[in-house]
Enzyme design. Structure first.
Site, PDB file in Angstrom:
ATOM      1  N   ARG A 125       0.873  -1.186   0.000  1.00 26.81           N
ATOM      2  CA  ARG A 125       0.000   0.000   0.000  1.00 26.81           C
ATOM      3  C   ARG A 125       0.905   1.229   0.000  1.00 26.81           C
ATOM      4  NH1 ARG A 125      -1.071   2.468   4.636  1.00 26.81           N
ATOM      5  NH2 ARG A 125      -1.459   0.714   6.010  1.00 26.81           N
ATOM      6  N   TYR A 176       4.388   5.130  11.343  1.00 25.40           N
ATOM      7  CA  TYR A 176       4.731   3.716  11.589  1.00 25.40           C
ATOM      8  C   TYR A 176       5.551   3.053  10.479  1.00 25.40           C
ATOM      9  CZ  TYR A 176       0.423   3.167   8.800  1.00 25.40           C
ATOM     10  OH  TYR A 176      -0.528   3.260   7.818  1.00 25.40           O
ATOM     11  N   HIS A 233      -3.511   4.256   4.990  1.00 28.62           N
ATOM     12  CA  HIS A 233      -4.572   3.248   5.152  1.00 28.62           C
ATOM     13  C   HIS A 233      -5.911   3.830   4.693  1.00 28.62           C
ATOM     14  CE1 HIS A 233      -7.171   0.208   6.790  1.00 28.62           C
ATOM     15  NE2 HIS A 233      -7.788   1.127   7.490  1.00 28.62           N
TER      16      HIS A 233
HETATM   17  C1  LIG Z   1     -13.911  -6.800  12.550  1.00 27.29           C
HETATM   18  C2  LIG Z   1     -13.142  -5.516  12.384  1.00 27.29           C
HETATM   19  N1  LIG Z   1     -12.142  -5.218  13.237  1.00 27.29           N
HETATM   20  C3  LIG Z   1     -11.433  -4.076  13.078  1.00 27.29           C
HETATM   21  C4  LIG Z   1     -11.752  -3.196  12.073  1.00 27.29           C
HETATM   22  C5  LIG Z   1     -10.943  -1.917  11.881  1.00 27.29           C
HETATM   23  N2  LIG Z   1     -10.122  -2.032  10.667  1.00 27.29           N
HETATM   24  C6  LIG Z   1     -10.479  -1.435   9.515  1.00 27.29           C
HETATM   25  S1  LIG Z   1      -9.399  -1.748   8.278  1.00 27.29           S
HETATM   26  C7  LIG Z   1      -8.417  -2.689   9.285  1.00 27.29           C
HETATM   27  C8  LIG Z   1      -7.148  -3.310   8.768  1.00 27.29           C
HETATM   28  C9  LIG Z   1      -7.382  -4.403   7.772  1.00 27.29           C
HETATM   29  O1  LIG Z   1      -6.152  -4.777   7.229  1.00 27.29           O
HETATM   30  P1  LIG Z   1      -6.053  -5.724   5.979  1.00 27.29           P
HETATM   31  O2  LIG Z   1      -6.992  -6.859   6.117  1.00 27.29           O
HETATM   32  O3  LIG Z   1      -4.620  -6.055   5.797  1.00 27.29           O
HETATM   33  O4  LIG Z   1      -6.579  -4.840   4.759  1.00 27.29           O
HETATM   34  P2  LIG Z   1      -5.988  -3.459   4.189  1.00 27.29           P
HETATM   35  O5  LIG Z   1      -6.677  -2.348   4.920  1.00 27.29           O
HETATM   36  O6  LIG Z   1      -4.514  -3.473   4.399  1.00 27.29           O
HETATM   37  O7  LIG Z   1      -6.362  -3.433   2.743  1.00 27.29           O
HETATM   38  C10 LIG Z   1      -8.950  -2.752  10.573  1.00 27.29           C
HETATM   39  C11 LIG Z   1      -8.322  -3.452  11.709  1.00 27.29           C
HETATM   40  C12 LIG Z   1     -12.819  -3.532  11.202  1.00 27.29           C
HETATM   41  N3  LIG Z   1     -13.178  -2.750  10.173  1.00 27.29           N
HETATM   42  N4  LIG Z   1     -13.491  -4.714  11.360  1.00 27.29           N
END
Ligand SMILES: Cc1ncc(C[n+]2csc(CCOP(=O)(O)OP(=O)(O)O)c2C)c(N)n1
Ligand SMILES: [Mg+2]
Length: 353
Positions: free
Chosen positions: A251, A264, A255
């Site tokens: 990425r 970070y 985020h």
């Molecule tokens: C069940 C849940 N826990 C926490 C969150 C908060 N949250 C939103 S995006 C994210 C990170 C997800 O990371 P990844 O699966 O690697 O996808 P990326 O954002 O890197 O595309 C989190 C923890 C959420 N949306 N849903």
């Protein structure tokens, strides 16, 4: 470490030289490149629209264009696709209009593109991480019961692999031979949590073994490798064999538009991954193999800019959000509590930006 070059299967190297067989025609590669450029142009515009207070929180896709376009391009029109909140390029590749993607970000749409019924086989993104994965398994199995040839592609991130839903979906798919391809975009982070804090497994691909099917790890910035691996996973799904594809990518942006990644990760890491940019790689391939010229490039970029500008204008002319629509499709028939709940939802809610 996120900064290291991934040890993964490639078809085209970062400098555009070909390492393996390219199965795509010149016309297909040109179309894939067009979609990659359109996605990045859209992405840059969306970040800027958020800064101007014109759209809600946005999850940038920059750096993941090859993974998203390559995977969605491998699908047949009838297949089911379950993108994430970052997979805007998957929606574009599946035929959703730019305007339709923007309407959601404006709080005035719900990803259902009524002008394009085919796009209904692409599901709206779920925000609770990994909840789309059991859905994808269930939809794939339902298609199979109906005698439909369609299979499901389930997209998710590295962070999603820590959720129970991921393991439940993988387990169910393995036990019931579900026609589903699992597609993980390992972009090295789940918000600020790096891969090495996400899992003690050496790779995400190897997790498939525990569920009784194959996993492969490929260079997710190599659109040719992504297309090939996802095509194979979909072929296997059609034979009732699930498969996991781990696309190693990065990425490049934040985020979301509310995140500050300088808190970070080091600049040197971001710069190292910029050297492996997925769009430049496709262009270098087109230049060396198909005589792609500066004029071709200029025309393509101008078209992308024009299409994005037109879509923004068209989307901003929306009629507001139909608040009743949030109750649509939740149940097959009206739930007894819905009439009272409809009364409680204001007609024109303030969008939280
Ligand atoms: C069940 C849940 N826990 C926490 C969150 C908060 N949250 C939103 S995006 C994210 C990170 C997800 O990371 P990844 O699966 O690697 O996808 P990326 O954002 O890197 O595309 C989190 C923890 C959420 N949306 N849903
Ligand atoms: Mg991630």
């Amino acid at each position: 470490m996120a900064s290291q070059a991934p040890d993964v299967t490639q078809v085209v190297a970062p400098d555009g030289t070909v390492d393996g067989d390219v199965e795509l025609s010149a016309a297909d590669v040109t179309e894939i490149y067009r979609l990659q450029v359109l996605a990045r142009t859209f992405d840059e515009k969306a970040v800027s629209l958020h800064r101007q207070g014109r759209i809600g929180t946005y999850a940038p896709l920059q750096g993941q264009e090859a993974a998203q376009v390559g995977a969605a391009y491998a699908l047949s029109e009838n297949d089911y696709c379950f993108p994430t909140y970052r997979d805007h390029a998957m929606y574009l590749t599946r035929g959703h209009s730019l305007r339709n993607v923007l309407l959601h970000l404006l709080g005035a749409g719900n990803y259902v593109d009524r002008e394009d019924p085919g796009s209904l086989r692409t599901f709206p993104p779920t925000i609770p991480i990994a909840t789309q994965l059991p859905h994808a398994v269930g939809v794939g199995m339902a298609a199979d019961y109906d005698g439909d040839e369609a299979v499901a592609l389930a997209s998710f991130g590295d962070g999603a692999t820590s959720e129970g839903d991921f393991h439940e979906a993988m387990n169910f798919a393995g036990v019931y031979d579900a026609p589903v391809a699992f597609f993980c975009q390992n972009n090295q982070y789940a918000i600020s949590v790096p891969m090495e804090r996400q899992t003690a497994s050496a790779t995400i691909a190897q997790k498939a073994e525990a569920y009784g099917f194959d996993g492969v790890r490929i260079d997710g910035n190599d659109v040719f490798a992504v297309y090939r691996a996802v095509s194979e996973a979909l072929d296997r799904a059609r034979r009732g064999e699930p498969m996991l594809v781990e696309a190693v990518t990065y990425r490049q942006g934040a985020h979301t538009t509310t995140d500050d990644p300088t808190q970070y990760r080091d600049r040197s890491e971001v710069e190292a991954w910029a050297e492996r940019d997925p769009i430049e790689r496709t262009r270098e391939y087109l230049e060396s193999e198909h005589g792609w010229s500066e004029d071709d490039e200029r025309a393509l970029r101008e078209e992308a800019e024009r299409r994005v500008a037109e879509a923004v204008e068209a989307a901003e002319e929306h009629d507001g959000f139909d608040t009743d629509a949030i109750f649509d499709h939740v149940y097959a028939d009206e739930h007894p509590r819905h009439p009272a709940q409809r009364e409680q939802v204001p007609d024109d809610p303030e969008v939280d930006r």
